[in-house]
Design a protein around this motif. Structure first.
Motif, short mmCIF file in Angstrom:
data_model
loop_
_atom_site.label_atom_id
_atom_site.label_comp_id
_atom_site.label_asym_id
_atom_site.label_seq_id
_atom_site.Cartn_x
_atom_site.Cartn_y
_atom_site.Cartn_z
N ALA A 6 1.03 -1.30 -0.38
CA ALA A 6 -0.12 0.07 -0.09
C ALA A 6 0.51 1.51 -0.03
O ALA A 6 0.30 2.54 0.01
CB ALA A 6 -0.67 -0.31 1.54
N HIS A 7 1.91 1.08 0.39
CA HIS A 7 2.78 2.37 0.46
C HIS A 7 1.86 3.46 1.68
O HIS A 7 2.21 4.69 0.69
CB HIS A 7 3.43 2.95 -0.75
CG HIS A 7 4.84 1.47 -1.08
ND1 HIS A 7 5.73 1.13 -0.26
CD2 HIS A 7 4.23 0.45 -1.87
CE1 HIS A 7 6.53 0.49 -0.68
NE2 HIS A 7 5.68 -0.21 -1.67
N GLY A 8 1.36 3.42 2.18
CA GLY A 8 0.83 5.04 3.06
C GLY A 8 -0.19 5.39 1.94
O GLY A 8 -0.47 6.01 2.53
N ASP A 9 -0.52 4.69 1.34
CA ASP A 9 -1.92 5.77 -0.26
C ASP A 9 -3.07 4.68 0.15
O ASP A 9 -3.64 4.50 -1.03
CB ASP A 9 -1.06 5.73 -1.35
CG ASP A 9 -1.72 7.34 -2.04
OD1 ASP A 9 -2.71 7.42 -1.05
OD2 ASP A 9 -0.97 7.45 -2.98
N LEU A 10 -3.86 4.48 1.19
CA LEU A 10 -5.45 3.99 0.80
C LEU A 10 -6.10 5.21 0.83
O LEU A 10 -6.49 3.76 -0.42
CB LEU A 10 -5.72 3.88 2.58
CG LEU A 10 -4.48 3.80 3.98
CD1 LEU A 10 -5.39 3.22 5.06
CD2 LEU A 10 -4.68 1.39 3.01
#
Length: 162
Positions: A6-10
């Motif tokens: 996801a690398h923090g990009d919900l």
């Protein structure tokens, strides 16, 4: 639905799945994110994440954590090798990180509908596989990375499940 990192990009992930629901006329019952979730709540969490400085971004998770936004469907995740190790260590056994978003812990199993879903967080590194957890705050550059290395103990716990 299953997402890689996801690398923090919900926000982008949820928006893409909502579009998919609309265009394909389907319903997403559950999202499973398979590592690098990046549950970054604040700047202190960024300081505990082992990534090059150019990738240190707060992302969108904090909006879900604070309650500003709610996930559109249940979400499960495991940790990867780019996590805020301080926060995920607080939830060693797993738990809710935000409404509808559940962390499976360092190793964990949940039932969802008729499925049993297991997860193992981290990455393999032979140097630490047979060790216990020795990392403590404040992390140094080495322990910031070793904190997310899979331990044999976690694998053996999951192998006990029948």
């Amino acid at each position: 639905a299953i997402e890689g990192c996801a690398h923090g990009d919900l926000d982008k992930i949820y928006a893409a799945l909502k579009r998919l629901e609309e265009t394909e006329q389907i319903r997403v019952d559950l999202l499973i994110i398979c590592g690098d979730f990046q549950a970054i709540r604040n700047g202190a969490d960024l300081d505990c994440m082992a990534v090059p400085p150019k990738y240190k971004e707060i992302g969108t998770f904090h909006k879900y954590y604070s309650g500003e936004v709610e996930a559109p469907f249940p979400t499960l995740f495991i940790g990867g090798n780019h996590e805020a190790s301080n926060y995920l260590w607080e939830l060693y056994y797993g738990g809710w990180v935000a409404p509808k978003i559940f962390y499976l812990g360092h190793s964990g199993i949940v039932k969802f509908g008729g499925l049993r879903i297991a997860g193992l967080s981290g990455i393999y590194d032979a140097r630490h596989y047979n060790c216990g957890y020795f990392e403590r705050l404040p992390y140094n550059p080495s322990t910031m990375r070793s904190a997310y290395h899979v331990r044999q103990f976690e694998v053996k716990k999951l192998l006990q499940v029948k």
